[in-house]
Design a protein around this motif. Structure first.
Motif: not given
Ligand code: ATP
Length: 791
Positions: A163, A192, A472, A716, A718
């Motif tokens: 994505t 990500r 999203f 961190g 999920e």
């Molecule tokens: N642009 C995007 N499009 C689709 N899915 C995404 C996108 N960016 C991140 N994701 C997905 O969303 C989920 C959350 O991302 P990530 O773990 O990086 O978030 P985070 O901000 O580090 O979360 P947290 O702080 O809550 O732990 C992951 O499964 C990631 O693959």
């Protein structure tokens, strides 16, 4: 199937009879619930998102099962209704009348779920009782969605990798020069972005992996980042990256330069190691006030010292601070002594790794320069949880490039007790006025109802950075609030739900059970073991059945069924106020007189009259317990045998006022209630302990295993399906917080709210929140946070 036979009497699963479920589960385990068609034993499955049902234990459906439908079953039930012998009078009323219940045996109409804010309270909330928590008025009902078979994990991972990045994410990835602050909500793609930014630095701007330092807050998160990066970069490059937690990176630096000073063998890993070292070092001699400290007071003082060290407050500076209370005053006295004891004996603690590394580079400019030249880009995840010493070190290393990218969410700051301070994230742009700021406000992880629950909750915090968060995804997701009689039934429902979802194609590895305190884990681990479902359990402390209070209790039961169990008697001697020196006398007398060892006790010559009387009573109680159900036997041992009094006295001497031992006693009773005889219960404990040990130590960890971990550890991470047990006052928010609130402090309550926010936002597709009406044998009140989420 909805119908079954219990001792050859018909029983039927309907909302009116759901309060019988805990009992029917119990008798089903004993093989007393059978299939009306083929007479083989049935199991009762009662989860959260679906209607409860009976199923064949063998797992093979009975071919004749459908011939006798529940509707046909009704007249039979009515005929025998008058003669049904239930334990509780309430059950009589639960027998439905065939004439006025046309829905018997059919699926509960789907529009009967109740909405409480974004929470779905399944109609079967009445399982095990009819009390509902004081929640806001229900909104109109909505339809429950059917579960659909799941795609494989691999499929989902690939889909996510492909994505495109959100424009703000893209900007964060491409902003590689100078200081950068990324303020982001949960699930907004911080990890990500970090991963993509690292890959971008290496592949597009030509930075060597060894020049990039990526800091995460937990080892698990570091591992996750490494795995994500390994999917995008050749293995060699991924390995060269400097990635890990602050502690692991700093420790590697220390080991590299001063291997002898920082030998792992000299690490004070546990709090009690520190206490023992203090006593053995002799530094306390002459400090009567410190010598008189009880274990818990000493540990509290050490906790304060640790916090000071994380804030880089050294002993001299601490001495000049105004002490907030008596413990802080003791900590001020203890701090220099603790430091000198460590130095004298060559030990170090975790906090010394941070201070040691900072001082090592600060005092050695050439070394610092080498690191500054080597590390050209630094990225720090979970920046909201950084403490002063970590921040000072980062600032040193980042100079002069200042290619420092910090990423965080102030709403996820949950380590205040360790000296973390969310103000560093909010003050970053003051320290680096040239810093660019990018905000990420789209949650990509969770479905809409989960996102909205989390923001309804966190919006109640006063000190926070206001965010405009959106989901999203368009799918609503599943959010359930369910009640259970007690923690045992709550655990059964969670595990049944997982088993049911597994049958629908959900992988065990996509399910996580997150708890606030370790006490919540025990019934869950047991139910998982019973169901044969593998689990990962991040062990925080001793297994429940290894704890001292629990071990004593179990040894009493062993002695009750075998008065000649020498090991058991030896273990419980302290609880009878008998010294271990007496042990040999007891044993030789039992051999001489050829009587069970328990019988010798009251006859010992050296006893005072009151002791003799008490030991005689113990002997009689244990004899009386022999054929009692284990829960009843335990009550006798606690009360008449005065084990409770002993533990209370011991706790006063050793622990703080919080009655952990008392909760442990209640937990054993709750576990015992599920067994008819003491030998059954003891066999179960042995089996559970063994199985738990195997699963805890299992390496490599199987993919197909449910994750059971504390909320703190889950940061961190999920999961598709998240279960949060024990959303009751005293558990979450924790009782310490409530104490502080009573004294007028709100900060701890805000941190508890952030903790729940972290827990909720771990869920992708479904979130189930449990409220046991009783916990540790005491009535509960639903957590105040439930009402806040419902708004
Ligand atoms: N642009 C995007 N499009 C689709 N899915 C995404 C996108 N960016 C991140 N994701 C997905 O969303 C989920 C959350 O991302 P990530 O773990 O990086 O978030 P985070 O901000 O580090 O979360 P947290 O702080 O809550 O732990 C992951 O499964 C990631 O693959």
């Amino acid at each position: 199937m909805k119908h079954a036979l219990l001792d050859n009497q018909p029983i039927l699963l309907l909302p009116e009879t759901y309060n019988r479920i805990p009992h029917w589960r119990f008798v089903a385990r004993q093989g007393k619930v059978t299939c009306p068609a083929c007479a083989s034993p049935l199991t009762l499955i009662a989860g959260i998102s679906f209607e409860p049902y009976f199923t064949h234990r063998s797992g093979i459906d009975c071919p004749a099962e459908d011939e006798l439908t529940a509707v046909e079953w009704m007249p039979a039930l009515a005929e025998t209704a008058a003669t049904l012998a239930f334990d509780e009078p309430a059950a009589e009323a639960a027998v439905p009348s065939p004439s006025n219940d046309s829905s018997a045996g059919t699926e509960q109409p789907e529009d009967e779920d109740t909405m409480i804010g974004s929470f779905r309270m399944p109609k079967k909330r009445a399982i095990g009782g009819s009390v509902t928590p004081p929640l806001p008025a229900p909104k109109p009902a909505i339809f429950r969605k059917k579960l659909t078979p799941k795609k494989t994990i691999q499929h989902i991972v690939e889909e996510r990798q492909n994505t495109p990045l959100h424009p703000n994410q893209e900007r964060a990835v491409h902003t590689t020069d100078g200081p950068l602050l990324i303020l982001a909500g949960a699930g907004s793609g911080k990890t990500r972005v970090m991963t993509s930014r690292t890959v971008h630095l290496i592949q597009q701007t030509g930075v060597e992996p060894r020049q990039i330092m990526v800091v995460t807050f937990t080892t698990k998160a570091a591992e996750e980042i490494r795995q994500r990066i390994a999917r995008e970069l050749p293995a060699r490059q991924a390995r060269e990256l400097v990635a890990g937690t602050f502690h692991s990176i700093f420790y590697r630096m220390l080991l590299h330069h001063q291997p002898e000073r920082w030998d792992q063998q000299r690490l004070l890993k546990k709090e009690w190691h520190k206490w023992r070292m203090l006593r053995e070092s002799g530094v306390l001699i002459g400090h009567d006030e410190l010598l008189a400290l009880k274990e818990n007071e000493m540990l509290e003082a050490l906790g304060i010292i640790s916090r000071w060290k994380n804030e880089y407050i050294l002993p001299q500076e601490a001495l000049y601070r105004e002490a907030a209370n008596d413990t802080e005053r003791k900590a001020q006295q203890l701090y220099p002594l603790y430091e000198s004891a460590k130095q004298k004996l060559g030990w170090f603690d975790f906090d010394d790794m941070l201070i040691g590394c900072y001082e090592m580079v600060k005092e050695n400019p050439a070394l610092l320069q080498r690191y500054q030249e080597r590390i050209t880009h630094i990225m720090i995840d979970e920046f909201q949880d950084i403490n002063r010493i970590q921040y000072e070190m980062v600032k040193l290393l980042a100079t002069p490039h200042n290619n420092l990218c910090v990423i965080g969410d102030d709403d996820q700051s949950i380590y205040g007790f360790r000296g973390s301070d969310p103000h560093y994230i909010l003050g970053f742009t003051k320290d680096y006025p040239q810093a660019k700021t990018i905000t990420l406000e789209v949650n990509y992880r969770s479905h809409t109802s989960i996102v909205s629950l989390s923001y309804s909750l966190i919006g109640n915090n006063r000190s926070r950075w206001e965010k405009e968060c959106r989901s999203f995804h368009h799918e609503e997701g599943e959010t359930y609030l369910f009640e259970a009689d007690d923690e045992e039934e709550q655990a059964s429902r969670i595990v049944d739900e997982i088993a049911h979802r597994h049958k629908q194609g959900v992988s065990h590895g996509d399910c996580a059970i997150l708890f606030r305190t370790n006490e919540s884990a025990r019934p869950i681990l047991e139910r998982l073991s019973e169901a044969g479902i593998a689990f990962h359990y991040a062990q925080e402390e001793d297994s429940f059945y290894q704890r001292q209070t629990v071990r004593w209790t179990i040894h009493y039961l062993r002695l009750a069924i075998n008065p000649d169990d020498t090991d058991a008697l030896k273990e419980i001697l302290p609880t009878l106020y008998l010294s271990s020196e007496l042990w040999n006398v007891v044993r030789s007398q039992a051999i001489l007189e050829d009587v069970p060892i328990l019988h010798v006790l009251p006859q010992l010559p050296q006893l005072k009259p009151f002791q003799r009387k008490h030991l005689q009573l113990i002997k009689e109680i244990l004899e009386a317990c022999r054929h009692s159900p284990p829960a009843q036997a335990l009550e006798l041992i606690y009360e008449d045998g005065k084990l409770r009094d002993y533990l209370k006295k011991r706790a006063k001497e050793r622990e703080n006022g919080r009655e952990r031992w008392s909760d442990e006693l209640q937990q054993i009773v709750s576990a015992a209630k599920r067994h008819a005889t003491i030998p059954d219960f003891l066999r179960y404990i042995d089996q559970m302990s063994q199985q738990e040990k195997e699963w805890r130590t299992q390496r490599p960890l199987p993919d197909e295993a449910v994750h059971v971990l504390s909320i703190h550890r889950a940061k961190g991470l999920e999961y598709d399906h998240v279960f949060l047990p024990d959303l009751v006052e005293g558990a979450l928010p924790h009782e310490f917080t409530l104490d502080e609130l009573r004294k007028g402090g709100h900060a701890a309550l805000e941190e508890e709210r952030r903790l729940l926010y972290v827990a909720i936002t771990r869920a992708r597709l479904s979130l189930s929140v449990g409220i046991p009406r009783e916990r540790f044998g005491r009535k509960t009140r639903p957590s105040r946070f439930i009402a806040e989420m419902g708004r």
